[in-house]
Design a protein around this motif. Structure first.
Motif, mmCIF file in Angstrom:
data_model
loop_
_atom_site.group_PDB
_atom_site.id
_atom_site.type_symbol
_atom_site.label_atom_id
_atom_site.label_comp_id
_atom_site.label_asym_id
_atom_site.label_seq_id
_atom_site.Cartn_x
_atom_site.Cartn_y
_atom_site.Cartn_z
ATOM 1 N N GLY A 117 2.703 5.457 6.173
ATOM 2 C CA GLY A 117 1.411 5.681 5.530
ATOM 3 C C GLY A 117 1.139 4.793 4.333
ATOM 4 N N LEU A 118 1.679 3.577 4.317
ATOM 5 C CA LEU A 118 1.493 2.719 3.159
ATOM 6 C C LEU A 118 0.037 2.316 2.978
ATOM 7 N N VAL A 119 -0.604 1.850 4.028
ATOM 8 C CA VAL A 119 -1.998 1.413 3.903
ATOM 9 C C VAL A 119 -2.899 2.582 3.535
ATOM 10 N N GLU A 120 -2.625 3.742 4.091
ATOM 11 C CA GLU A 120 -3.417 4.913 3.725
ATOM 12 C C GLU A 120 -3.257 5.251 2.247
ATOM 13 N N ILE A 145 -13.508 1.360 -5.832
ATOM 14 C CA ILE A 145 -13.731 -0.044 -5.466
ATOM 15 C C ILE A 145 -13.748 -0.263 -3.964
ATOM 16 N N LEU A 146 -13.677 0.804 -3.191
ATOM 17 C CA LEU A 146 -13.606 0.640 -1.748
ATOM 18 C C LEU A 146 -14.557 1.613 -1.077
ATOM 19 N N ASN A 147 -15.513 1.080 -0.332
ATOM 20 C CA ASN A 147 -16.387 1.927 0.466
ATOM 21 C C ASN A 147 -15.663 2.342 1.735
ATOM 22 N N GLU A 148 -16.089 3.418 2.316
ATOM 23 C CA GLU A 148 -15.445 3.929 3.528
ATOM 24 C C GLU A 148 -15.421 2.871 4.627
ATOM 25 N N ASN A 149 -16.510 2.076 4.717
ATOM 26 C CA ASN A 149 -16.591 1.072 5.772
ATOM 27 C C ASN A 149 -15.670 -0.117 5.517
ATOM 28 N N ASP A 150 -15.199 -0.280 4.268
ATOM 29 C CA ASP A 150 -14.331 -1.406 3.921
ATOM 30 C C ASP A 150 -12.866 -1.123 4.205
ATOM 31 N N ALA A 151 -12.528 0.135 4.355
ATOM 32 C CA ALA A 151 -11.125 0.508 4.424
ATOM 33 C C ALA A 151 -10.469 -0.008 5.700
ATOM 34 N N PRO A 152 -9.273 -0.631 5.586
ATOM 35 C CA PRO A 152 -8.527 -1.019 6.781
ATOM 36 C C PRO A 152 -8.182 0.207 7.605
ATOM 37 N N ALA A 210 13.458 -8.882 -0.331
ATOM 38 C CA ALA A 210 13.161 -9.350 1.036
ATOM 39 C C ALA A 210 14.264 -9.037 2.043
ATOM 40 N N LYS A 211 15.257 -8.233 1.647
ATOM 41 C CA LYS A 211 16.246 -7.806 2.638
ATOM 42 C C LYS A 211 15.596 -6.886 3.672
ATOM 43 N N LYS A 212 14.531 -6.203 3.244
ATOM 44 C CA LYS A 212 13.728 -5.399 4.157
ATOM 45 C C LYS A 212 12.348 -6.025 4.227
ATOM 46 N N HIS A 213 11.846 -6.247 5.428
ATOM 47 C CA HIS A 213 10.590 -6.977 5.571
ATOM 48 C C HIS A 213 9.804 -6.449 6.771
ATOM 49 N N ASP A 214 8.492 -6.396 6.604
ATOM 50 C CA ASP A 214 7.593 -6.035 7.697
ATOM 51 C C ASP A 214 6.225 -6.619 7.374
ATOM 52 N N VAL A 215 5.361 -6.640 8.338
ATOM 53 C CA VAL A 215 3.970 -7.053 8.136
ATOM 54 C C VAL A 215 3.100 -5.831 8.401
ATOM 55 N N ILE A 216 2.327 -5.430 7.392
ATOM 56 C CA ILE A 216 1.515 -4.227 7.483
ATOM 57 C C ILE A 216 0.055 -4.619 7.326
ATOM 58 N N GLU A 217 -0.677 -4.557 8.414
ATOM 59 C CA GLU A 217 -2.053 -5.035 8.454
ATOM 60 C C GLU A 217 -2.925 -4.327 7.413
ATOM 61 N N GLY A 218 -3.618 -5.110 6.626
ATOM 62 C CA GLY A 218 -4.552 -4.570 5.641
ATOM 63 C C GLY A 218 -4.000 -4.467 4.236
#
Length: 254
Positions: free
Chosen positions: A224-227, A238-245, A37-45
């Motif tokens: 590019g973490l979420v990607e 397990i992920l449809n195209e419409n489900d992807a963040p 946790a010395k490095k922290h961010d919030v990445i949506e999705g």
């Protein structure tokens, strides 16, 4: 609606009191942390993806007869799990040199190891989760010899299964971290797989390009973490195209 009681909050998840005795609700946050946790961010999705991927893996491991705390996924961010007493040891299985083992032993990252190696780390953020031996674990009462044997046997089976599963979708399982808990049922106790298995806790490289599809994208400022996590979920089916963040940040370079 009755407010749920928060039991514990970690770096990436929150545990709430469950609907039935002996159960908890595990909530996956979007927080990304590294280096304790010395490095922290919030990445949506991110939390949504880890929930789906971990659900898929725990379900398949359960079908193989590996006991886990997982019961079912409740929604996009939450799972219903069995309440366990976490063993304060992180079990790391390494197949390829990367991360700390490369630094400790002077191995070039990407070097295949002679065989899969199991390491133990004491769960203590203030001490930066130091590496420990079986002798330390038993001497300080963190786990007894039978529990260590159970954890190692399951870790080997999990590694065999995950390695095959990922290679089938063009991904190399470099290493991964797992945690175990003590599940008490009536007068019996058994060791079960707990926590999560996701790109947060695994190193996953594309077999052809060696592209990193895991949390090293955050640790090393690759973007590019979420990607990357979405690509893992897509390959797992397990992920449809419409489900992807759909994040607005940097895109994964292929």
């Amino acid at each position: 609606m009755k407010q749920r009681r928060r039991i514990y909050e970690g770096k990436a998840k929150i545990l709430y009191e469950g609907p039935e005795p002996g159960t908890l609700v595990q909530f996956f946050k979007d927080d990304a942390t590294a280096f304790n946790a010395k490095k922290h961010d919030v990445i949506e999705g991110k939390g949504v993806l880890n929930n789906r991927i971990s659900e898929h893996i725990f379900t398949r491991l359960g079908a193989l007869g590996i006991p886990t705390h997982f019961i079912k996924r409740l929604n996009m961010r939450e799972q219903l799990i069995r309440e366990v007493e976490i063993v304060p040891i992180e079990v790391v299985v390494r197949n390829v040199a990367a991360g700390t083992i490369s630094k400790r032993l002077g191995l070039e990252e990407g070097t295949p190891l002679p065989r899969s190696i199991i390491e133990f780390y004491y769960k203590n953020d203030e001490l930066d989760d130091p590496m420990v031996s079986e002798e330390h674990i038993t001497a300080f009462g963190w786990a007894n010899p039978q529990e260590i044997d159970d954890m190692m046997a399951m870790a080997i089976r999990i590694n065999d299964f995950l390695s095959g599963m990922f290679v089938g979708i063009g991904i190399q399982l470099v290493d991964f971290k797992i945690e175990f808990g003590r599940l008490f049922e009536n007068d019996t106790m058994r060791i079960v797989l707990a926590d999560e298995i996701s790109p947060d806790s695994c190193r996953l490289w594309d077999i052809n390009s060696q592209e990193k599809l895991d949390k090293d994208r955050f640790r090393r400022d690759l973007g590019g973490l979420v990607e990357a996590y979405t690509e893992v979920a897509r390959r797992l089916g397990i992920l449809n195209e419409n489900d992807a963040p759909r994040p607005s940040g940097p895109k994964l370079v292929k």
